[in-house]
Scaffold this motif. Sequence first.
Motif, PDB file in Angstrom:
ATOM      1  N   LEU A  89       0.804  -1.160   0.071  1.00  0.00           N
ATOM      2  CA  LEU A  89       0.130  -0.082  -0.151  1.00  0.00           C
ATOM      3  C   LEU A  89       0.825   1.245  -0.076  1.00  0.00           C
ATOM      4  N   GLU A  90       1.913   1.326   0.677  1.00  0.00           N
ATOM      5  CA  GLU A  90       2.723   2.168   1.034  1.00  0.00           C
ATOM      6  C   GLU A  90       3.554   2.414  -0.415  1.00  0.00           C
ATOM      7  N   GLN A  91       3.757   1.323  -1.084  1.00  0.00           N
ATOM      8  CA  GLN A  91       4.467   1.559  -2.419  1.00  0.00           C
ATOM      9  C   GLN A  91       3.557   2.466  -3.513  1.00  0.00           C
ATOM     10  N   ALA A  96       1.837   6.978  -6.383  1.00  0.00           N
ATOM     11  CA  ALA A  96       0.705   7.974  -6.943  1.00  0.00           C
ATOM     12  C   ALA A  96       1.269   9.435  -6.679  1.00  0.00           C
ATOM     13  N   TRP A  97       2.023   9.475  -5.506  1.00  0.00           N
ATOM     14  CA  TRP A  97       2.510  11.035  -5.489  1.00  0.00           C
ATOM     15  C   TRP A  97       3.588  11.223  -6.207  1.00  0.00           C
ATOM     16  N   ILE A  98       4.262  10.247  -6.830  1.00  0.00           N
ATOM     17  CA  ILE A  98       5.302  10.522  -7.937  1.00  0.00           C
ATOM     18  C   ILE A  98       4.545  11.018  -9.115  1.00  0.00           C
ATOM     19  N   GLU A 103       2.751  15.638 -12.826  1.00  0.00           N
ATOM     20  CA  GLU A 103       1.796  16.737 -13.254  1.00  0.00           C
ATOM     21  C   GLU A 103       2.248  17.959 -12.961  1.00  0.00           C
ATOM     22  N   GLN A 104       2.647  18.035 -11.703  1.00  0.00           N
ATOM     23  CA  GLN A 104       3.329  19.481 -11.215  1.00  0.00           C
ATOM     24  C   GLN A 104       4.617  19.757 -12.031  1.00  0.00           C
ATOM     25  N   THR A 105       5.115  18.973 -12.498  1.00  0.00           N
ATOM     26  CA  THR A 105       6.449  19.272 -13.419  1.00  0.00           C
ATOM     27  C   THR A 105       6.083  19.752 -14.529  1.00  0.00           C
ATOM     28  N   PHE A 106       5.013  19.257 -15.187  1.00  0.00           N
ATOM     29  CA  PHE A 106       4.377  19.631 -16.476  1.00  0.00           C
ATOM     30  C   PHE A 106       3.913  21.067 -16.314  1.00  0.00           C
ATOM     31  N   ALA A 107       3.148  21.375 -15.096  1.00  0.00           N
ATOM     32  CA  ALA A 107       2.409  22.455 -14.986  1.00  0.00           C
ATOM     33  C   ALA A 107       3.453  23.698 -14.692  1.00  0.00           C
ATOM     34  N   ALA A 146       7.981  12.940   5.722  1.00  0.00           N
ATOM     35  CA  ALA A 146       9.176  12.299   6.645  1.00  0.00           C
ATOM     36  C   ALA A 146      10.256  12.833   6.640  1.00  0.00           C
ATOM     37  N   PRO A 147      10.914  12.468   7.823  1.00  0.00           N
ATOM     38  CA  PRO A 147      12.324  13.108   8.082  1.00  0.00           C
ATOM     39  C   PRO A 147      13.317  12.708   6.810  1.00  0.00           C
ATOM     40  N   GLY A 148      13.246  11.331   6.651  1.00  0.00           N
ATOM     41  CA  GLY A 148      14.436  10.921   5.625  1.00  0.00           C
ATOM     42  C   GLY A 148      14.178  11.255   4.282  1.00  0.00           C
ATOM     43  N   PHE A 149      14.995  10.928   3.475  1.00  0.00           N
ATOM     44  CA  PHE A 149      14.935  11.331   2.015  1.00  0.00           C
ATOM     45  C   PHE A 149      14.249  10.130   1.226  1.00  0.00           C
ATOM     46  N   SER A 150      13.271  10.188   0.347  1.00  0.00           N
ATOM     47  CA  SER A 150      12.659   9.255  -0.269  1.00  0.00           C
ATOM     48  C   SER A 150      12.574   9.622  -1.744  1.00  0.00           C
ATOM     49  N   LEU A 151      11.978   8.586  -2.565  1.00  0.00           N
ATOM     50  CA  LEU A 151      11.808   8.392  -4.047  1.00  0.00           C
ATOM     51  C   LEU A 151      10.862   9.802  -4.388  1.00  0.00           C
ATOM     52  N   ILE A 152      10.140  10.164  -3.425  1.00  0.00           N
ATOM     53  CA  ILE A 152       9.299  11.613  -3.610  1.00  0.00           C
ATOM     54  C   ILE A 152       9.969  12.561  -3.538  1.00  0.00           C
ATOM     55  N   ASP A 153      10.781  12.735  -2.729  1.00  0.00           N
ATOM     56  CA  ASP A 153      11.674  13.736  -2.597  1.00  0.00           C
ATOM     57  C   ASP A 153      12.554  14.030  -3.952  1.00  0.00           C
ATOM     58  N   ALA A 154      13.237  12.751  -4.511  1.00  0.00           N
ATOM     59  CA  ALA A 154      14.007  12.820  -5.858  1.00  0.00           C
ATOM     60  C   ALA A 154      12.921  13.637  -6.778  1.00  0.00           C
ATOM     61  N   THR A 155      11.813  13.539  -6.724  1.00  0.00           N
ATOM     62  CA  THR A 155      10.921  13.892  -7.714  1.00  0.00           C
ATOM     63  C   THR A 155      10.408  15.401  -7.488  1.00  0.00           C
ATOM     64  N   LEU A 156      10.359  15.814  -6.173  1.00  0.00           N
ATOM     65  CA  LEU A 156       9.957  16.935  -5.664  1.00  0.00           C
ATOM     66  C   LEU A 156      11.036  17.923  -5.842  1.00  0.00           C
TER      67      LEU A 156
END
Length: 229
Positions: A89-91, A96-98, A103-107, A146-156
């Motif tokens: 589920l977390e995966q 989903a957030w990536i 979408e935000q990158t294109f925006a 979350a405090p650590g680095f994530s794959l979402i952060d690599a995208t953000l």
Amino acid sequence: MNLPHLHLISFAICPFVQRSVITLKYKEAPFELSLIDLANPPDWFRERSPLGKVPLLIVDHDTVLFESAVINEYIDAITPPALMPTDPLEQARTRAWIEYLSEQTFAQYHWMTATTEDAFELARHTAARGLERLEQQMTQDDRLAAPGFSLIDATLAPILMRYALLEDPDSPWETEAFPRLAARWDQLREIPAVRDSVPTDFAAQLADYLRQQDGFAPAHFAAQLDAPA
Ligand SMILES: N[C@@H](CCC(=O)N[C@@H](CS)C(=O)NCC(=O)O)C(=O)O
């Protein structure tokens, strides 16, 4: 780590490539980087890139991976410990957030390259709504904040880096309006993998790219990026 040979095919100012550079650097995976001119791509790129887009990751001189999110998951999987959560589920939520951030990158790109004032205003509005929703999500979502680095952060990080560079009264980005995102950027910008994911003259390269585009927004930003700080 006994890793395969990793060859990343890039276009200098591409935020999708930057996601993979961040992940490779964060995971300390050695890689070869080749830049291509997307306006005039070489024949080998046309042959090897199914969608004609960067990034491509060529593994062991043979297997071609495309789509930055897929490339990042692969890099993550071969360089333990994994950033991707193990719970299905977390995966799924991470993916989903990536996708949301794509979408935000294109925006952001539409805002930076709007050809008319009306298109610029519309793109600004769309991008601002996207950032608002993200900020709201961060108030209630441990994974995003979350405090650590994530794959979402690599995208953000590539998105926030560009908003920080293109500070402007007509920007969808306002530090005061998005305190959680602003705090996240303050953390992310200090991470060597993020800081070193673009060349030191990135602002000039972005300005060059914008100068080559036509219309309202590119001219506006190119002049701003050229102005002395
Ligand atoms: N969904 C793709 C998007 C990649 C993408 O749009 N890359 C742009 C450069 S930033 C590109 O190659 N554009 C060339 C084209 O669309 O023809 C990913 O995440 O890798």
